[in-house]
Scaffold this motif. Structure first.
Motif, PDB file in Angstrom:
ATOM      1  N   PHE A  53       0.841  -1.191   0.000  1.00 20.55           N
ATOM      2  CA  PHE A  53       0.000   0.000   0.000  1.00 20.55           C
ATOM      3  C   PHE A  53       0.878   1.243   0.000  1.00 20.55           C
ATOM      4  O   PHE A  53       2.078   1.187   0.275  1.00 20.55           O
ATOM      5  CB  PHE A  53      -0.928   0.022   1.224  1.00 20.55           C
ATOM      6  N   SER A  54       0.255   2.372  -0.311  1.00 20.99           N
ATOM      7  CA  SER A  54       0.958   3.651  -0.289  1.00 20.99           C
ATOM      8  C   SER A  54      -0.043   4.750   0.055  1.00 20.99           C
ATOM      9  O   SER A  54      -0.992   4.998  -0.706  1.00 20.99           O
ATOM     10  CB  SER A  54       1.604   3.939  -1.650  1.00 20.99           C
ATOM     11  N   PHE A  55       0.149   5.387   1.194  1.00 23.60           N
ATOM     12  CA  PHE A  55      -0.717   6.460   1.652  1.00 23.60           C
ATOM     13  C   PHE A  55       0.150   7.633   2.111  1.00 23.60           C
ATOM     14  O   PHE A  55       1.374   7.559   2.101  1.00 23.60           O
ATOM     15  CB  PHE A  55      -1.619   5.968   2.789  1.00 23.60           C
ATOM     16  N   THR A  56      -0.498   8.722   2.515  1.00 20.62           N
ATOM     17  CA  THR A  56       0.212   9.905   2.996  1.00 20.62           C
ATOM     18  C   THR A  56      -0.152  10.156   4.450  1.00 20.62           C
ATOM     19  O   THR A  56      -1.345  10.149   4.797  1.00 20.62           O
ATOM     20  CB  THR A  56      -0.153  11.148   2.153  1.00 20.62           C
ATOM     21  N   ASN A  57       0.863  10.382   5.291  1.00 18.85           N
ATOM     22  CA  ASN A  57       0.581  10.526   6.718  1.00 18.85           C
ATOM     23  C   ASN A  57       0.405  11.978   7.147  1.00 18.85           C
ATOM     24  O   ASN A  57       0.430  12.899   6.333  1.00 18.85           O
ATOM     25  CB  ASN A  57       1.654   9.818   7.552  1.00 18.85           C
ATOM     26  N   GLN A  58       0.253  12.165   8.456  1.00 12.77           N
ATOM     27  CA  GLN A  58       0.001  13.491   9.019  1.00 12.77           C
ATOM     28  C   GLN A  58       1.180  14.443   8.855  1.00 12.77           C
ATOM     29  O   GLN A  58       1.032  15.656   9.030  1.00 12.77           O
ATOM     30  CB  GLN A  58      -0.370  13.372  10.508  1.00 12.77           C
ATOM     31  N   ASP A  59       2.344  13.907   8.522  1.00 11.30           N
ATOM     32  CA  ASP A  59       3.529  14.747   8.293  1.00 11.30           C
ATOM     33  C   ASP A  59       3.814  14.937   6.800  1.00 11.30           C
ATOM     34  O   ASP A  59       4.916  15.329   6.415  1.00 11.30           O
ATOM     35  CB  ASP A  59       4.747  14.125   8.992  1.00 11.30           C
ATOM     36  N   TYR A  73       1.660  -4.483  14.143  1.00  8.55           N
ATOM     37  CA  TYR A  73       0.926  -3.226  14.180  1.00  8.55           C
ATOM     38  C   TYR A  73      -0.579  -3.442  14.321  1.00  8.55           C
ATOM     39  O   TYR A  73      -1.102  -4.524  14.083  1.00  8.55           O
ATOM     40  CB  TYR A  73       1.254  -2.355  12.967  1.00  8.55           C
ATOM     41  N   VAL A  74      -1.230  -2.357  14.750  1.00 11.82           N
ATOM     42  CA  VAL A  74      -2.684  -2.344  14.915  1.00 11.82           C
ATOM     43  C   VAL A  74      -3.258  -1.374  13.891  1.00 11.82           C
ATOM     44  O   VAL A  74      -2.808  -0.227  13.791  1.00 11.82           O
ATOM     45  CB  VAL A  74      -3.090  -1.903  16.332  1.00 11.82           C
ATOM     46  N   ALA A  75      -4.236  -1.819  13.117  1.00  7.66           N
ATOM     47  CA  ALA A  75      -4.866  -0.970  12.099  1.00  7.66           C
ATOM     48  C   ALA A  75      -6.317  -0.693  12.468  1.00  7.66           C
ATOM     49  O   ALA A  75      -6.986  -1.528  13.092  1.00  7.66           O
ATOM     50  CB  ALA A  75      -4.799  -1.654  10.736  1.00  7.66           C
ATOM     51  N   ASP A  76      -6.770   0.509  12.093  1.00  6.82           N
ATOM     52  CA  ASP A  76      -8.190   0.818  12.239  1.00  6.82           C
ATOM     53  C   ASP A  76      -8.597   1.834  11.183  1.00  6.82           C
ATOM     54  O   ASP A  76      -7.756   2.347  10.442  1.00  6.82           O
ATOM     55  CB  ASP A  76      -8.527   1.286  13.658  1.00  6.82           C
ATOM     56  N   PHE A  77      -9.914   2.116  11.111  1.00  4.43           N
ATOM     57  CA  PHE A  77     -10.462   3.045  10.138  1.00  4.43           C
ATOM     58  C   PHE A  77     -11.371   4.037  10.867  1.00  4.43           C
ATOM     59  O   PHE A  77     -12.140   3.643  11.744  1.00  4.43           O
ATOM     60  CB  PHE A  77     -11.225   2.279   9.049  1.00  4.43           C
ATOM     61  N   PHE A  78     -11.282   5.316  10.488  1.00  5.66           N
ATOM     62  CA  PHE A  78     -11.993   6.369  11.211  1.00  5.66           C
ATOM     63  C   PHE A  78     -12.154   7.575  10.300  1.00  5.66           C
ATOM     64  O   PHE A  78     -11.705   7.579   9.158  1.00  5.66           O
ATOM     65  CB  PHE A  78     -11.185   6.766  12.452  1.00  5.66           C
ATOM     66  N   PHE A  79     -12.776   8.643  10.803  1.00  4.06           N
ATOM     67  CA  PHE A  79     -12.685   9.948  10.147  1.00  4.06           C
ATOM     68  C   PHE A  79     -12.812  11.021  11.217  1.00  4.06           C
ATOM     69  O   PHE A  79     -13.467  10.838  12.249  1.00  4.06           O
ATOM     70  CB  PHE A  79     -13.698  10.118   9.020  1.00  4.06           C
ATOM     71  N   VAL A  80     -12.140  12.124  10.981  1.00  2.99           N
ATOM     72  CA  VAL A  80     -11.961  13.158  12.001  1.00  2.99           C
ATOM     73  C   VAL A  80     -13.286  13.727  12.500  1.00  2.99           C
ATOM     74  O   VAL A  80     -13.446  13.981  13.696  1.00  2.99           O
ATOM     75  CB  VAL A  80     -11.057  14.286  11.455  1.00  2.99           C
ATOM     76  N   TYR A 148     -10.865   2.217   0.826  1.00  2.00           N
ATOM     77  CA  TYR A 148     -12.029   1.343   0.992  1.00  2.00           C
ATOM     78  C   TYR A 148     -11.692  -0.096   0.597  1.00  2.00           C
ATOM     79  O   TYR A 148     -12.129  -1.055   1.256  1.00  2.00           O
ATOM     80  CB  TYR A 148     -13.195   1.847   0.142  1.00  2.00           C
ATOM     81  N   ASP A 149     -10.941  -0.239  -0.475  1.00  2.36           N
ATOM     82  CA  ASP A 149     -10.587  -1.571  -0.969  1.00  2.36           C
ATOM     83  C   ASP A 149      -9.751  -2.346   0.043  1.00  2.36           C
ATOM     84  O   ASP A 149     -10.040  -3.504   0.348  1.00  2.36           O
ATOM     85  CB  ASP A 149      -9.827  -1.444  -2.290  1.00  2.36           C
ATOM     86  N   ILE A 150      -8.723  -1.694   0.584  1.00  4.28           N
ATOM     87  CA  ILE A 150      -7.848  -2.416   1.509  1.00  4.28           C
ATOM     88  C   ILE A 150      -8.569  -2.702   2.821  1.00  4.28           C
ATOM     89  O   ILE A 150      -8.341  -3.734   3.455  1.00  4.28           O
ATOM     90  CB  ILE A 150      -6.530  -1.641   1.745  1.00  4.28           C
ATOM     91  N   GLY A 151      -9.486  -1.809   3.189  1.00  5.77           N
ATOM     92  CA  GLY A 151     -10.242  -2.041   4.415  1.00  5.77           C
ATOM     93  C   GLY A 151     -11.186  -3.222   4.294  1.00  5.77           C
ATOM     94  O   GLY A 151     -11.182  -4.134   5.127  1.00  5.77           O
ATOM     95  N   GLN A 152     -11.978  -3.226   3.238  1.00 10.45           N
ATOM     96  CA  GLN A 152     -13.028  -4.233   3.107  1.00 10.45           C
ATOM     97  C   GLN A 152     -12.516  -5.573   2.605  1.00 10.45           C
ATOM     98  O   GLN A 152     -12.978  -6.627   3.052  1.00 10.45           O
ATOM     99  CB  GLN A 152     -14.116  -3.694   2.174  1.00 10.45           C
ATOM    100  N   LYS A 153     -11.551  -5.554   1.688  1.00  8.11           N
ATOM    101  CA  LYS A 153     -11.088  -6.801   1.095  1.00  8.11           C
ATOM    102  C   LYS A 153      -9.939  -7.458   1.859  1.00  8.11           C
ATOM    103  O   LYS A 153      -9.734  -8.669   1.744  1.00  8.11           O
ATOM    104  CB  LYS A 153     -10.654  -6.567  -0.351  1.00  8.11           C
ATOM    105  N   HIS A 154      -9.185  -6.671   2.613  1.00  5.90           N
ATOM    106  CA  HIS A 154      -7.974  -7.234   3.221  1.00  5.90           C
ATOM    107  C   HIS A 154      -7.935  -7.138   4.751  1.00  5.90           C
ATOM    108  O   HIS A 154      -7.517  -8.089   5.407  1.00  5.90           O
ATOM    109  CB  HIS A 154      -6.744  -6.577   2.598  1.00  5.90           C
ATOM    110  N   TYR A 155      -8.378  -6.010   5.311  1.00  9.30           N
ATOM    111  CA  TYR A 155      -8.457  -5.932   6.774  1.00  9.30           C
ATOM    112  C   TYR A 155      -9.769  -6.507   7.295  1.00  9.30           C
ATOM    113  O   TYR A 155      -9.972  -6.619   8.494  1.00  9.30           O
ATOM    114  CB  TYR A 155      -8.300  -4.490   7.255  1.00  9.30           C
ATOM    115  N   MET A 156     -10.674  -6.823   6.365  1.00 11.19           N
ATOM    116  CA  MET A 156     -11.953  -7.464   6.685  1.00 11.19           C
ATOM    117  C   MET A 156     -12.832  -6.596   7.579  1.00 11.19           C
ATOM    118  O   MET A 156     -13.448  -7.069   8.537  1.00 11.19           O
ATOM    119  CB  MET A 156     -11.721  -8.840   7.321  1.00 11.19           C
TER     120      MET A 156
END
Length: 209
Positions: A53-59, A73-80, A148-156
């Protein structure tokens, strides 16, 4: 004398059993492959892994799977702007951060499901308000469909737009525990203290594997 030997043997067995390392299960539907080992064909289960995967962080830095190499690591999904479960989840995840922030083998990866609003500056302020510093806890944004793809298809977990939900999105309250080979080894209710406590307990077990 015989009784003493029996008693000593029982103690040794008990101590040995106590020293056995507990292993967490692998989650997800495995592929079954046949392998020939020592001339004998055996079935082996190959469990799914989190893809690259490739995303952009808070920095404003690019974050990829390479940043999590040899890390638990621990993964989760949220919105501010989430008005429902996110504040509770982040309060609970903050206890994980505080307990493991000095362990170089542990990371946290929080994906926003509202990337249009949650740009790096917004995520940086969010992290600062939580009291999070350094690189242990990554808050990431990026292409909506890839998240959305990585959340639903891979992190379940569920992660999608839904206008019928408060805030306009629906997502899972799960904390997902990932091992150093990118397998899912546990899922926990991040909206409860009990679920978070179980995560921290299992995280310690996974670090010993």
């Amino acid at each position: 004398m015989k009784a003493q030997w029996i008693w000593l043997t029982m103690i040794i067995i008990t101590v040995a059993a106590g020293c056995e390392t507990k292993k967490l299960p692998y989650l997800g539907e495995p592929d079954v492959v046949n392998k020939v080992i020592d001339g004998k064909e055996k079935e082996e289960k190959i469990y799914p892994t989190i893809p690259d995967f490739s995303f952009t962080n808070q920095d404003k830095q690019t974050v990829t799977q390479a940043d999590f190499k040899n890390k638990v690591y621990v993964a989760d999904f949220f919105f501010v702007t989430c008005p429902t479960i996110c504040p509770i989840m982040k309060k609970n995840m903050l206890t994980v951060y505080k307990e493991f922030k000095d362990n170089p083998d542990v990371k946290i990866l929080s994906h926003t499901i509202d990337p249009e609003h949650d740009n790096p500056d917004v995520l940086k302020q969010y992290a600062t308000d939580l009291g999070v510093a350094g690189t242990m806890w990554q808050f990431v944004t990026g292409d909506r469909e890839k998240i959305y793809d990585i959340g639903q298809k891979h992190y379940m977990v569920s992660a999608m737009e839904d206008s019928s939900q408060a805030g306009g999105y629906i997502h899972s309250g799960a904390f997902v525990l990932i091992d150093k080979e990118r397998h899912i080894r546990g899922m926990y209710d991040g909206t409860t203290e009990a679920g978070t406590a179980k995560l921290k307990e299992d995280l310690k077990i996974l670090l010993k594997e």
